[in-house]
Scaffold this active site. Structure first.
Site, PDB file in Angstrom:
ATOM      1  N   GLU A   1     -29.190  21.757 104.943  1.00 55.92           N
ATOM      2  CA  GLU A   1     -29.567  20.910 106.084  1.00 55.92           C
ATOM      3  C   GLU A   1     -28.938  19.553 105.830  1.00 55.92           C
ATOM      4  O   GLU A   1     -29.267  18.891 104.847  1.00 55.92           O
ATOM      5  CB  GLU A   1     -31.096  20.837 106.181  1.00 55.92           C
ATOM      6  CG  GLU A   1     -31.574  20.388 107.558  1.00 55.92           C
ATOM      7  CD  GLU A   1     -31.535  18.891 107.734  1.00 55.92           C
ATOM      8  OE1 GLU A   1     -30.547  18.385 108.328  1.00 55.92           O
ATOM      9  OE2 GLU A   1     -32.458  18.215 107.278  1.00 55.92           O
TER      10      GLU A   1
ATOM     11  N   CYS B   1     -33.147  12.733 109.289  1.00 58.08           N
ATOM     12  CA  CYS B   1     -31.989  13.418 109.876  1.00 58.08           C
ATOM     13  C   CYS B   1     -32.221  13.688 111.355  1.00 58.08           C
ATOM     14  O   CYS B   1     -31.274  13.875 112.115  1.00 58.08           O
ATOM     15  CB  CYS B   1     -31.695  14.703 109.124  1.00 58.08           C
ATOM     16  SG  CYS B   1     -33.120  15.741 108.855  1.00 58.08           S
TER      17      CYS B   1
END
Length: 522
Positions: A293, A327
């Site tokens: 990720e 994020c």
């Protein structure tokens, strides 16, 4: 054999957030902060098998809100100790892979219960070591509990594999078995939730791991390792090896006995890991699996018929929660030209009400960024923003005591500008004007990333189009683009946001296992 419990695996409920408006909750949190304060400055060893190993070289963890305050000193692994941990993990895998699924799950249930009882204490470490304000810290701890509970239940559900057909005269089965030794590389921004989630998923699936936490937040990881030991995890299943990415990170990713790498962090490092893991080393008899990720450049899109107050708050809280160090943070606002000025004005007004300061204070909305390197990077982007757009809020920074940067808004930014394309990972949001809905979708998809996005609209046809056209892993309507909850919003993205591994989702554990078909003739 580890004792199991009869906990109802179907009874999954999201861990509730703490209401700090209640005096008793506020007082309990202050007490927890006092407990944490008394523990600051301690030394933490490596944990390899059952051995605590102290090294002369340390990672010194500091409070990003107060650079003079040392949270702890953590022993630093070198390649020799990384190799020792690998050998221990390989040996332990031979027994751990045979442990039944319910027993492995039960350890996670116990760990969740331990953290739940000490919830404010763990949140206190997040306040101190990561610079998280109270609500952000509380949500991080709740998410860690959620991951432990969710993956434990999911493992029990997967223990018998998946149904397949059997012809007359044969019995066919499809089961999942563990992969082997995994390397877990966790980030600073969710140093309990993501660290615990990635570690627990690998462990409950029957793998042994080497945990390399972010160097900014190794103490929180050390506390989690203590919890797992208390919960009954056998020695050697979880090996705690903080250290330099260049020294031990590359070494472990390249190692021929590494079966998989689970990484959360920057695009640059994620791509490096992906490339290195793809090379088959001498003595390696498998293709390594990478679960990655890697970040995002996330957009909040505002249609001309949207609730404009909701739009402004969605933009502001998505951009500035935990100083934009998510994020999923909404660092781009794409607004229809008919309502652009009004939404911008509302967002600026709301931003100016946000309180910035030491996260020890319950009223602080936004604390520091994590370290000097982040501070320097973000302030550099603010200077770029002054060339690319119009500064309408914030823009100032101060690193004299901690790493504080004001929540910053730039208006009238071109859709191809650096501020609209590059991940800043800080409290900076760029506003861009769109002509119509086609233009909105075009801009929303014009980055290399595809993690989260949000559309504020009251036009059903536009919502349906966005479901089809807005190319992100997590898409939200009429709310902000942050705040995914385990089991409710499986989380992971497309393109350069990573491998879309959907943490907290129905297929995440399977990424840590391999399928085996058996067919018995009768």
């Amino acid at each position: 054999m580890i004792t199991t419990t009869n906990k109802d695996i179907k009874e999954y409920k999201h861990e509730p957030f703490t209401d700090f408006a209640l005096k008793e909750n506020k007082n309990e949190f202050y007490k927890a902060l006092e407990i944490v304060q008394a523990e600051l400055g301690k030394d933490y060893p490596l944990i390899i098998g059952g051995e605590s190993i102290t090294t002369p070289e340390k990672i010194v963890s500091i409070n990003p809100a107060d650079k003079e305050e040392v949270i702890g000193r953590v022993s630093k692994a070198d390649q020799g100790l990384a190799e020792k941990a690998m050998q221990v993990a390989l040996s332990t895998f031979n027994t751990w892979k045979k442990e039944n699924s319910e027993a492995r799950a039960n350890i996670l249930f116990r760990a969740a219960d331990i953290i739940r009882r000490r919830k404010h204490e763990f949140s206190g470490y997040l306040v101190k070591e990561a610079g998280k304000p109270w609500k952000e810290a509380d949500a991080d701890t709740a998410e860690a509990i959620d991951f432990l509970e969710f993956y434990a239940r999911q493992m029990v559900q997967l223990k018998d594999g998946a149904p397949v057909q059997s012809r007359e005269g044969e019995v066919n089965k499809f089961n999942y078995i563990p992969l082997g030794v995994g390397v877990i590389i966790s980030p600073f921004n969710f140093p309990l939730a993501i660290m615990a989630g990635t570690a627990a998923a690998a462990i409950v699936a029957g793998n042994t791991i080497l945990l390399k936490p972010a160097n900014n937040t190794p103490v929180i990881a050390a506390k989690f390792v203590e919890v797992m030991k208390e919960a009954g995890l056998p020695e050697g299943v979880l090996n705690y090896v903080p250290g330099s990415g260049a020294e031990i990170g590359d070494y472990l990713v390249d190692h021929p006995k590494t079966r998989f790498v689970s990484f959360t962090g920057s695009r640059e490092v994620g791509c490096r890991i992906y490339e290195r893991a793809a090379k088959v080393q001498s003595g390696q008899i498998w293709l390594k699996r990478v679960i990655a990720e890697m970040g995002g450049k996330d957009t909040v899109v505002v249609d001309k018929d949207a609730d404009l107050d909701l739009a402004a708050s969605s933009i502001v809280y998505s951009a500035f929660g935990f100083s934009g160090q998510k994020c999923s943070a909404g660092s781009r606002a794409v607004v229809h030209q008919d309502v652009y000025e009004e939404v911008l004005e509302k967002a600026v007004t709301l931003t100016k009400t946000l309180t910035m300061g030491n996260p020890m204070d319950v009223d602080t909305y936004m604390g520091p960024v994590i370290d000097q390197a982040s501070y320097n990077k973000i302030t550099k982007y603010i200077e770029i923003g002054k060339e690319e757009g119009r500064l309408v809020a914030g823009g100032e920074a101060d690193d004299s005591k901690g790493y504080f940067i004001q929540p910053t808004i730039f208006a009238d930014v071109d859709e191809k500008a650096r501020l609209m394309q590059e991940e800043i990972f800080g409290p900076v949001v760029a506003f861009c004007k769109a002509r119509d809905f086609d233009h909105m979708m075009e801009i929303a998809n014009n980055t290399d990333y595809g993690l989260t996005g949000a559309l504020l609209s009251n036009t059903p046809a536009h919502i349906e189009r966005a479901k089809e056209e807005f190319h992100v892993g997590n898409l939200y309507f009429n709310r902000g683009c942050t705040g995914a909850i385990v089991g409710y919003h499986p989380f992971g993205g497309f393109n350069m946001s990573g491998t879309d591994s959907k943490a907290g989702g129905p297929d995440y554990l399977i990424l840590h296992m391999q399928a085996k078909t058996t067919s018995e003739t009768i």
